[in-house]
Design a protein around this motif. Structure first.
Motif, PDB file in Angstrom:
ATOM      1  N   TYR A  84       0.854  -1.186   0.000  1.00 45.27           N
ATOM      2  CA  TYR A  84       0.000   0.000   0.000  1.00 45.27           C
ATOM      3  C   TYR A  84       0.885   1.229   0.000  1.00 45.27           C
ATOM      4  N   VAL A  85       0.555   2.191  -0.878  1.00 45.72           N
ATOM      5  CA  VAL A  85       1.102   3.537  -0.772  1.00 45.72           C
ATOM      6  C   VAL A  85      -0.001   4.361  -0.123  1.00 45.72           C
ATOM      7  N   PHE A  86       0.328   5.175   0.855  1.00 51.33           N
ATOM      8  CA  PHE A  86      -0.676   5.992   1.519  1.00 51.33           C
ATOM      9  C   PHE A  86      -0.521   7.435   1.091  1.00 51.33           C
ATOM     10  N   LEU A  87      -1.629   8.039   0.673  1.00 55.52           N
ATOM     11  CA  LEU A  87      -1.637   9.474   0.407  1.00 55.52           C
ATOM     12  C   LEU A  87      -2.246  10.143   1.623  1.00 55.52           C
ATOM     13  N   SER A  88      -1.444  10.961   2.279  1.00 59.53           N
ATOM     14  CA  SER A  88      -1.874  11.624   3.502  1.00 59.53           C
ATOM     15  C   SER A  88      -2.034  13.109   3.195  1.00 59.53           C
ATOM     16  N   HIS A  89      -3.283  13.554   3.252  1.00 61.10           N
ATOM     17  CA  HIS A  89      -3.639  14.880   2.744  1.00 61.10           C
ATOM     18  C   HIS A  89      -4.026  15.776   3.908  1.00 61.10           C
ATOM     19  N   ASP A  90      -3.376  16.908   4.005  1.00 60.56           N
ATOM     20  CA  ASP A  90      -3.691  17.878   5.046  1.00 60.56           C
ATOM     21  C   ASP A  90      -4.764  18.824   4.509  1.00 60.56           C
ATOM     22  N   ALA A  91      -5.974  18.654   5.039  1.00 65.25           N
ATOM     23  CA  ALA A  91      -7.121  19.371   4.477  1.00 65.25           C
ATOM     24  C   ALA A  91      -6.980  20.887   4.615  1.00 65.25           C
ATOM     25  N   ALA A  92      -6.307  21.341   5.679  1.00 68.18           N
ATOM     26  CA  ALA A  92      -6.223  22.775   5.947  1.00 68.18           C
ATOM     27  C   ALA A  92      -5.395  23.511   4.891  1.00 68.18           C
ATOM     28  N   THR A  93      -4.339  22.869   4.386  1.00 65.65           N
ATOM     29  CA  THR A  93      -3.418  23.565   3.483  1.00 65.65           C
ATOM     30  C   THR A  93      -3.328  22.943   2.095  1.00 65.65           C
ATOM     31  N   GLY A  94      -3.849  21.730   1.949  1.00 68.73           N
ATOM     32  CA  GLY A  94      -3.725  21.034   0.670  1.00 68.73           C
ATOM     33  C   GLY A  94      -2.412  20.306   0.494  1.00 68.73           C
ATOM     34  N   ALA A  95      -1.532  20.378   1.505  1.00 67.71           N
ATOM     35  CA  ALA A  95      -0.281  19.628   1.405  1.00 67.71           C
ATOM     36  C   ALA A  95      -0.587  18.133   1.400  1.00 67.71           C
ATOM     37  N   CYS A  96       0.229  17.379   0.680  1.00 68.32           N
ATOM     38  CA  CYS A  96      -0.064  15.947   0.529  1.00 68.32           C
ATOM     39  C   CYS A  96       1.218  15.146   0.467  1.00 68.32           C
ATOM     40  N   ALA A  97       1.287  14.114   1.289  1.00 67.43           N
ATOM     41  CA  ALA A  97       2.463  13.243   1.300  1.00 67.43           C
ATOM     42  C   ALA A  97       2.100  11.864   0.788  1.00 67.43           C
ATOM     43  N   ALA A  98       3.012  11.272   0.012  1.00 65.52           N
ATOM     44  CA  ALA A  98       2.888   9.860  -0.369  1.00 65.52           C
ATOM     45  C   ALA A  98       3.870   9.083   0.498  1.00 65.52           C
ATOM     46  N   VAL A  99       3.345   8.112   1.231  1.00 63.38           N
ATOM     47  CA  VAL A  99       4.209   7.313   2.092  1.00 63.38           C
ATOM     48  C   VAL A  99       4.612   6.047   1.347  1.00 63.38           C
ATOM     49  N   ASP A 100       5.924   5.854   1.197  1.00 68.05           N
ATOM     50  CA  ASP A 100       6.497   4.646   0.590  1.00 68.05           C
ATOM     51  C   ASP A 100       5.942   4.329  -0.796  1.00 68.05           C
ATOM     52  N   PRO A 101       6.134   5.250  -1.755  1.00 63.51           N
ATOM     53  CA  PRO A 101       5.628   5.000  -3.112  1.00 63.51           C
ATOM     54  C   PRO A 101       6.484   3.969  -3.844  1.00 63.51           C
ATOM     55  N   SER A 102       5.997   2.747  -3.860  1.00 67.78           N
ATOM     56  CA  SER A 102       6.712   1.662  -4.531  1.00 67.78           C
ATOM     57  C   SER A 102       6.747   1.886  -6.036  1.00 67.78           C
ATOM     58  N   GLN A 103       5.675   2.521  -6.541  1.00 65.74           N
ATOM     59  CA  GLN A 103       5.552   2.797  -7.972  1.00 65.74           C
ATOM     60  C   GLN A 103       4.978   4.201  -8.127  1.00 65.74           C
ATOM     61  N   SER A 104       5.179   4.812  -9.297  1.00 65.22           N
ATOM     62  CA  SER A 104       4.618   6.142  -9.511  1.00 65.22           C
ATOM     63  C   SER A 104       3.245   6.104 -10.174  1.00 65.22           C
ATOM     64  N   ALA A 105       3.024   5.190 -11.126  1.00 71.33           N
ATOM     65  CA  ALA A 105       1.801   5.255 -11.947  1.00 71.33           C
ATOM     66  C   ALA A 105       0.512   5.174 -11.115  1.00 71.33           C
ATOM     67  N   PRO A 106       0.368   4.194 -10.221  1.00 68.86           N
ATOM     68  CA  PRO A 106      -0.894   4.147  -9.454  1.00 68.86           C
ATOM     69  C   PRO A 106      -1.055   5.345  -8.524  1.00 68.86           C
TER      70      PRO A 106
END
Ligand code: ZN
Ligand code: FE
Length: 258
Positions: A18-40
């Motif tokens: 699993y890659v997790f997209l963690s999105h901060d609703a207040a600012t729109g900042a977004c982190a991808a945790v452990d992106p094994s692949q880019s396309a998905p």
């Protein structure tokens, strides 16, 4: 919107990552945790309308970092990872270590060094967001194999993680939960919390749904690798005379052969 608002989206990748997209609703900042692949990850970001600002890596293995460079090229995001793995994490911009804070918009993640699976492994704990990204240190009902660290290191790491608040959601990097449940029942068969969780996991997986996240309270009650010092498990597994570290190492060995 408060600082606690953290949207987490699961992106299945490779066979069981699993890659997790963690999105901060207040600012729109977004982190991808452990992106094994880019396309998905790119497809999910497009669908959600989120823009990637950070990558958070828990360790350097390819099934956690394989998408780093493509995502960085496309989004200009910053790559965060363990300073100890600086030579091995592609595109690393921000080396971090124990106790450091990573700011994703208005959301803060605390860094914990959790050696065991690898010697440089770290996890990201969003205290306000009540989320732990545990990589290959803590799985639901399991833990990572010992590839670069010792059993003593892994037991110490897991002993710290299990002290996090019970409501903390545990986002681990692999969907191994069903197989982990089978093994857990073999060493801790009388544990009713484990029996309940195993039943829930079977139902989720049969319906094609992720068994992730769990909560830290569930893991504390049911994960055998957090229970190497629990008398009931030790008696059931016939390891009551071992120290906690030795018992942990023995449970890990049994899982490796299971
Ligand atoms: Zn790994
Ligand atoms: Fe992995």
């Amino acid at each position: 919107m408060s600082m606690a608002d953290l949207d987490v989206h699961l992106v299945p990748a490779l066979d069981d990552n699993y890659v997790f997209l963690s999105h901060d609703a207040a600012t729109g900042a977004c982190a991808a945790v452990d992106p094994s692949q880019s396309a998905p990850v790119e497809a999910a970001l497009d669908r959600l309308g989120w823009k990637l600002t950070h990558i958070l890596n828990t360790h350097a293995h390819g099934d956690h970092t394989g998408g780093n460079l493509d995502l960085k090229r496309k989004y200009g995001c910053k790559v965060v990872g363990a300073g100890k793995d600086a030579g091995a994490i592609p595109g690393l911009d921000i080396p971090v270590g124990e106790g450091d804070t990573v700011q994703i918009g208005a959301s803060a993640a605390r860094l914990m060094e959790t050696p065991g699976h690898t010697s440089g492994h770290v996890v990201y704990w969003f205290e306000d967001g009540q989320a732990l990204f545990s990589g290959d240190a803590l799985f639901s009902l399991g833990c990572g194999r010992l590839f670069g660290g010792s059993a003593a290191q892994m037991w110490a790491s897991l002993s710290r993680l299990r002290q996090l608040p019970g409501e903390t959601k545990v986002y681990c990097a692999h969907e191994y939960t069903l197989a982990n449940a089978k093994f857990a029942l073999s060493v801790d068969p009388h544990n009713q919390a484990l029996q309940r969780r195993a039943g829930a996991v079977r139902a989720l997986r049969a319906a094609g749904k992720p068994a992730i996240p769990s909560t830290m309270a569930e893991e504390r009650a049911a994960n055998p690798f957090l229970r190497a010092d629990n008398e009931d498990l030790r008696k059931a597994a016939g390891i009551e005379n071992l120290s906690a570290v030795e018992a942990f190492a023995e449970i890990r060995r049994r899982k490796d052969r299971f």
